[in-house]
Write a protein that holds these residues in place. Structure first.
Motif, PDB file in Angstrom:
ATOM      1  N   SER A 293       0.826  -1.200   0.000  1.00  0.00           N
ATOM      2  CA  SER A 293       0.000   0.000   0.000  1.00  0.00           C
ATOM      3  C   SER A 293       0.863   1.255   0.000  1.00  0.00           C
ATOM      4  O   SER A 293       1.919   1.301   0.634  1.00  0.00           O
ATOM      5  CB  SER A 293      -0.915   0.005   1.234  1.00  0.00           C
ATOM      6  OG  SER A 293      -1.610   1.245   1.325  1.00  0.00           O
TER       7      SER A 293
ATOM      8  N   ARG B 121      -0.327   4.081   1.147  1.00  0.00           N
ATOM      9  CA  ARG B 121      -0.857   4.951   2.193  1.00  0.00           C
ATOM     10  C   ARG B 121       0.204   5.227   3.249  1.00  0.00           C
ATOM     11  O   ARG B 121       1.023   4.366   3.586  1.00  0.00           O
ATOM     12  CB  ARG B 121      -2.086   4.309   2.840  1.00  0.00           C
ATOM     13  CG  ARG B 121      -3.271   4.186   1.901  1.00  0.00           C
ATOM     14  CD  ARG B 121      -4.494   3.656   2.625  1.00  0.00           C
ATOM     15  NE  ARG B 121      -4.920   4.554   3.686  1.00  0.00           N
ATOM     16  CZ  ARG B 121      -5.946   4.314   4.508  1.00  0.00           C
ATOM     17  NH1 ARG B 121      -6.633   3.181   4.390  1.00  0.00           N
ATOM     18  NH2 ARG B 121      -6.276   5.184   5.433  1.00  0.00           N
TER      19      ARG B 121
ATOM     20  N   THR C 251       0.883   7.054   7.206  1.00  0.00           N
ATOM     21  CA  THR C 251       0.352   7.659   8.418  1.00  0.00           C
ATOM     22  C   THR C 251       0.876   9.098   8.484  1.00  0.00           C
ATOM     23  O   THR C 251       1.811   9.475   7.765  1.00  0.00           O
ATOM     24  CB  THR C 251       0.802   6.878   9.657  1.00  0.00           C
ATOM     25  OG1 THR C 251       2.241   6.974   9.777  1.00  0.00           O
ATOM     26  CG2 THR C 251       0.395   5.413   9.564  1.00  0.00           C
ATOM     27  N   ARG C 252       0.284   9.902   9.352  1.00  0.00           N
ATOM     28  CA  ARG C 252       0.765  11.274   9.495  1.00  0.00           C
ATOM     29  C   ARG C 252       2.218  11.305   9.944  1.00  0.00           C
ATOM     30  O   ARG C 252       3.013  12.140   9.496  1.00  0.00           O
ATOM     31  CB  ARG C 252      -0.108  12.024  10.509  1.00  0.00           C
ATOM     32  CG  ARG C 252      -1.499  12.352  10.003  1.00  0.00           C
ATOM     33  CD  ARG C 252      -2.243  13.191  11.014  1.00  0.00           C
ATOM     34  NE  ARG C 252      -3.577  13.552  10.533  1.00  0.00           N
ATOM     35  CZ  ARG C 252      -4.441  14.290  11.226  1.00  0.00           C
ATOM     36  NH1 ARG C 252      -4.113  14.752  12.426  1.00  0.00           N
ATOM     37  NH2 ARG C 252      -5.631  14.574  10.709  1.00  0.00           N
TER      38      ARG C 252
ATOM     39  N   LYS D  23       8.919   1.501  -1.156  1.00  0.00           N
ATOM     40  CA  LYS D  23       7.967   2.567  -0.824  1.00  0.00           C
ATOM     41  C   LYS D  23       8.706   3.825  -0.394  1.00  0.00           C
ATOM     42  O   LYS D  23       8.391   4.938  -0.843  1.00  0.00           O
ATOM     43  CB  LYS D  23       7.027   2.078   0.287  1.00  0.00           C
ATOM     44  CG  LYS D  23       5.960   3.078   0.692  1.00  0.00           C
ATOM     45  CD  LYS D  23       5.037   2.451   1.728  1.00  0.00           C
ATOM     46  CE  LYS D  23       3.981   3.415   2.230  1.00  0.00           C
ATOM     47  NZ  LYS D  23       3.072   2.771   3.216  1.00  0.00           N
TER      48      LYS D  23
END
Length: 287
Positions: free
Chosen positions: A53, A55, A57-58, A173
């Protein structure tokens, strides 16, 4: 050790390929832009095949901005800016203060034990780097300051990969996001200063893609894996193989001459790397 050394060798080939691209109309900003941007589609394809993924996190997004834009991009900009004031060989050598700075910062901030073998290896590698350095009477202190500062920011970048949540991020990533950040930074710097030359001959674009795959994809991913397994300070020592590779490729591919002093510097760096490897094997056996 293999991951870190392989990463250094791949980075070490860059100057020889870059010189070919520069002869076709490229420059440092343009090459850095293409090298990072061209790696992104390759990384995205691999991440898709692996089902990873994208995505964040902050916390991960904040760390990527700090490490990528704050340290890695700043390193590139300061190092390339130093080329305006001092020879590239001198700037590169000063940049390779970062293994010693990485070890010292890890010791000061995280109380890492260096041990006599690693200290001795650092001393040998540092002395070898000094042998590669040729300071002249006309050396501009601005260039020395910029190149030395790039060593400090790169040391902070390596430590960030080791001591933060980025350590556990998938290497492809992390490399993908770092590539995007570097490309965006070069776009922001290159367009206003007219240093970004988007129209390059097909041969130059092909070599840029080759560098993108070998450095921004393979070398960056290998370096992150090496840091994860060895720690930032030990991985940084293996990165000292990069200037040796640059010297060797320069001799073989570009017919550059090498002085006895440079050969001595390479030998000292190799001795430091070998000591680090032997010390690592000894610790593994003891465990």
């Amino acid at each position: 050790m293999v991951f870190s050394a392989a990463s250094a060798v791949l980075f070490g080939v860059t100057p020889a390929v870059a010189s070919r691209i520069y002869s076709m109309g490229g420059n440092a900003v343009t090459l850095t832009f293409y090298r990072n941007l061209m790696a992104v589609p390759v990384l995205l394809a691999l991440l898709g095949l692996e089902g990873v993924s994208l995505r964040l996190t902050r916390r991960e997004a904040g760390l990527l901005l700090l490490m990528g834009a704050g340290f890695r991009v700043t390193t590139t900009l300061m190092l390339y800016q130093s080329y305006l004031y001092i020879p590239t060989g001198m700037a590169t050598t000063l940049h390779f203060l970062y293994p010693a700075l990485t070890a010292l910062l890890c010791r000061a901030r995280f109380r890492e034990r260096l041990g006599p073998w690693k200290l001795f290896a650092l001393g040998l590698s540092g002395l070898g780097a000094l042998c590669l350095l040729e300071l002249g009477a006309g050396t501009d202190p601005r260039g020395v300051l910029l190149a030395s500062s790039s060593a400090l920011t790169y040391a902070c970048y390596l430590i960030g990969l080791d001591k933060t949540a980025l350590r556990d991020m998938h290497p492809h990533k992390a490399a993908c996001y770092m590539g995007l950040l570097n490309a965006a930074a070069m776009l922001a710097v290159g367009l206003p200063t007219h240093q970004l030359r988007l129209a390059l001959p097909p041969a130059a674009l092909g070599l840029s893609f080759l560098l993108a795959v070998s450095t921004s994809f393979l070398a960056v991913s290998l370096l992150q894996r090496g840091i994860r397994l060895l720690g930032a300070s030990s991985a940084a020592l293996f990165s000292m193989l990069e200037p040796i590779t640059s010297v060797a490729v320069g001799c073989l591919a570009l017919a550059e001459s090498v002085s006895r002093r440079s050969l001595l510097g390479c030998a000292l760096i190799l001795a430091g790397v070998a000591l680090t490897a032997l010390a690592g094997q000894r610790q593994a056996v003891e465990k």
